[in-house]
Design a protein around this motif. Structure first.
Motif, PDB file in Angstrom:
ATOM      1  N   ALA A 254     -11.847 123.457 -47.304  1.00 19.66           N
ATOM      2  CA  ALA A 254     -11.281 122.106 -47.355  1.00 19.66           C
ATOM      3  C   ALA A 254     -12.210 121.204 -48.164  1.00 19.66           C
ATOM      4  O   ALA A 254     -13.252 121.635 -48.670  1.00 19.66           O
ATOM      5  N   LEU A 255     -11.798 119.958 -48.281  1.00 17.11           N
ATOM      6  CA  LEU A 255     -12.606 118.964 -48.973  1.00 17.11           C
ATOM      7  C   LEU A 255     -13.193 117.979 -47.970  1.00 17.11           C
ATOM      8  O   LEU A 255     -12.515 117.560 -47.029  1.00 17.11           O
ATOM      9  N   SER A 256     -14.436 117.633 -48.175  1.00 17.54           N
ATOM     10  CA  SER A 256     -15.096 116.612 -47.368  1.00 17.54           C
ATOM     11  C   SER A 256     -15.171 115.336 -48.192  1.00 17.54           C
ATOM     12  O   SER A 256     -15.618 115.357 -49.341  1.00 17.54           O
ATOM     13  N   TYR A 257     -14.712 114.229 -47.616  1.00 19.39           N
ATOM     14  CA  TYR A 257     -14.705 112.941 -48.311  1.00 19.39           C
ATOM     15  C   TYR A 257     -15.749 112.018 -47.691  1.00 19.39           C
ATOM     16  O   TYR A 257     -15.727 111.779 -46.472  1.00 19.39           O
ATOM     17  N   ARG A 258     -16.640 111.482 -48.522  1.00 20.05           N
ATOM     18  CA  ARG A 258     -17.676 110.585 -48.019  1.00 20.05           C
ATOM     19  C   ARG A 258     -17.861 109.389 -48.955  1.00 20.05           C
ATOM     20  O   ARG A 258     -17.829 109.537 -50.179  1.00 20.05           O
ATOM     21  N   THR A 259     -18.067 108.237 -48.346  1.00 25.16           N
ATOM     22  CA  THR A 259     -18.342 107.038 -49.120  1.00 25.16           C
ATOM     23  C   THR A 259     -19.805 106.994 -49.534  1.00 25.16           C
ATOM     24  O   THR A 259     -20.691 107.446 -48.802  1.00 25.16           O
ATOM     25  N   VAL A 260     -20.054 106.428 -50.709  1.00 27.55           N
ATOM     26  CA  VAL A 260     -21.426 106.164 -51.159  1.00 27.55           C
ATOM     27  C   VAL A 260     -21.421 104.843 -51.912  1.00 27.55           C
ATOM     28  O   VAL A 260     -20.379 104.370 -52.382  1.00 27.55           O
ATOM     29  N   ASN A 261     -22.596 104.245 -52.013  1.00 26.73           N
ATOM     30  CA  ASN A 261     -22.765 103.051 -52.842  1.00 26.73           C
ATOM     31  C   ASN A 261     -22.990 103.490 -54.281  1.00 26.73           C
ATOM     32  O   ASN A 261     -23.992 104.132 -54.593  1.00 26.73           O
ATOM     33  N   ALA A 262     -22.074 103.132 -55.163  1.00 23.78           N
ATOM     34  CA  ALA A 262     -22.208 103.524 -56.562  1.00 23.78           C
ATOM     35  C   ALA A 262     -23.457 102.927 -57.200  1.00 23.78           C
ATOM     36  O   ALA A 262     -24.025 103.503 -58.122  1.00 23.78           O
ATOM     37  N   CYS A 263     -23.915 101.775 -56.678  1.00 27.84           N
ATOM     38  CA  CYS A 263     -25.084 101.123 -57.276  1.00 27.84           C
ATOM     39  C   CYS A 263     -26.375 101.885 -56.987  1.00 27.84           C
ATOM     40  O   CYS A 263     -27.363 101.719 -57.719  1.00 27.84           O
ATOM     41  N   LEU A 264     -26.393 102.700 -55.943  1.00 24.35           N
ATOM     42  CA  LEU A 264     -27.622 103.408 -55.554  1.00 24.35           C
ATOM     43  C   LEU A 264     -27.525 104.916 -55.776  1.00 24.35           C
ATOM     44  O   LEU A 264     -28.447 105.641 -55.397  1.00 24.35           O
TER      45      LEU A 264
END
Length: 467
Positions: A57-67
């Protein structure tokens, strides 16, 4: 050479290693839906989602694009707010924001949408607590959070399949077809590379290191990414020890630490934001030698040690021998942290108390962080490890305080002597977070609070326990 999937297509980019995802999106890809706000991981306006294979499956995670540096997206799917619209229609997450009047000026909205998109992929039903944690790294200054929470409830109560679900198998195949990057993919390769290039900077999550680019406008020409070394992300439990790979994300560490040390798990909920926890690591939190890193005092109180690697050589070092001075550690040139090793609490009647004092409850830096690991038998203290962050140039044990506790009755008079001993252990400074007098008084009061909590557990001492 960096390869990643975006908008259904494999992108191949040859970029400087210190290029952030936000710089790439806005400057090179023309994707300006991802906003630049604080450039320090505090506002969430730049939130994007990374999807990567996890089993079948796919794991979806948020990240800060600026960092997030671009090498971190190699082999992953980069999803921005522009990708959600499908066949001329808004994604149902975007539509829920519209239907619940959850956007006013709209600047923060793309970040909220991406956090809610990831939340729906991870969560089966609506939970206020989980939604608040998912959104804790997104700030809104005009709409207010109630309509955003209403949108979250609408999304999670009635999840809908989308184009990402329909394309999941194709996405997995495309991601698995991406060739290896030029970065090390094993711990042996890392050891050889870093031994040969000891002046290079190691980057795992990069949530602290990236500030040198976004806040201080420095260049980092030599970076070695740890993102593709599986051994550094493994978390294992033996009969006596928890072994945490230095590049394991804080999000992956949370469930393990919650089971073993619930107080540690609660602290991690207040450790920055979900986006930061998805990227940040204990290895980075320790290696940067910051006096206000929240991991340091807790790991010191628990008697943690570090497995260090330099070339083919390994050595284990107690954490209380690692911090030498302000942002100065015992790491030798070309040496890196391989594992953090924490003694387990199984079968031991020791209590861990952790207190973080900051201006905000969540997503904030500590003025003082206290960790106390205490065992009392027949009214006498037989084990005491006490450590504080924010009280000295490094996270540091309170040796004089511990001496006043060990072998003494667990009573008010002992606590007061231990409080006075803190003045021998620490000489705090004044800064914009707190004055030195405040820090010392708070440290003493936290020791008193620990005593009250342990002797009168029915007394609710923390606002989070009754609000």
């Amino acid at each position: 050479m960096i390869q990643f999937l975006m908008n259904g297509r494999i992108h191949t980019e040859n970029l400087p290693a210190d290029t952030t995802v936000l710089q790439y999106l806005r400057r090179d890809a023309g994707r300006c839906g991802t906003k630049e706000g604080c450039a320090s991981g505090d506002c969430g306006a730049c939130t994007v989602v990374l999807a990567e294979p996890q089993g079948d499956a796919l794991s979806y995670r948020t990240v800060n694009a600026c960092l997030t540096f671009m090498p971190a997206v190699h082999g992953k799917q980069l999803i921005t707010v522009e990708d959600l619209k499908h066949r001329g229609e808004l994604h149902h997450v975007q539509q829920a924001m519209v239907d619940n009047h959850a956007s006013q000026c709209g600047f923060c909205t793309p970040g909220f949408v991406m956090s809610l998109f990831a939340l729906e992929k991870q969560q089966q039903s609506f939970s206020v607590a989980q939604t608040q944690h998912a959104l804790s790294g997104n700030l809104c200054r005009c709409t207010g959070y109630r309509p955003i929470m209403d949108a979250a409830k609408a999304i999670c109560d009635a999840p809908q399949p989308d184009q990402f679900d329909a394309d999941a198998r194709l996405t997995l195949d495309k991601l698995r077809a991406i060739s290896a990057t030029g970065e090390p993919v094993s711990i042996d390769e890392l050891a050889d590379r870093y031994f040969a290039q000891p002046d290079a900077r190691l980057v795992a999550g990069g949530t602290d290191l990236a500030l040198e680019v976004t806040q201080r406008y420095q260049r980092l020409p030599e970076l070695i990414s740890l993102s593709h070394i599986p051994e550094l992300k493994v978390i294992t439990l033996t009969g006596q020890t928890i072994h945490i790979g230095a590049a394991a994300s804080l999000s992956d560490c949370m469930p393990v630490l919650y089971d073993e040390f619930p107080e540690f798990g609660e602290l991690l909920e207040r450790f920055a934001s979900q986006q930061i926890r998805n990227q940040g690591t204990f290895g980075g939190n320790i290696a940067n030698g910051s006096p206000i890193g929240d991991g340091g005092p807790v790991l010191l109180a628990l008697g943690a040690s570090l497995l260090l690697r330099r070339g083919a050589e390994q050595r284990e070092l107690p954490l209380d021998k690692f911090f030498l001075g302000y942002r100065k550690t015992a790491l030798q040139p070309g040496e890196f942290i391989e594992q953090i090793r924490i003694p387990r609490n199984s079968g031991v009647a020791r209590q861990l108390r952790i207190y973080k004092v900051s201006k905000r409850l969540e997503d904030d830096i500590s003025a003082v962080c206290a960790a106390l690991h205490i065992e009392v038998q027949k009214g006498v203290v037989i084990h005491a490890r006490v450590a504080f962050g924010g009280m000295a140039e490094v996270a540091k044990r309170a040796i004089s305080c511990e001496a006043q506790l060990l072998g003494q009755p667990w009573q008010t008079a002992t606590i007061e002597r231990a409080c006075q001993a803190l003045e021998l252990d620490y000489t705090p400074i004044s800064d914009f977070r707190a004055s030195r007098e405040y820090r010392m008084q708070v440290a003493k009061n936290l020791l008193r609070r620990c005593h009250i909590e342990m002797t009168s557990p029915e007394t609710l001492m923390r606002v989070t326990h009754y609000v």
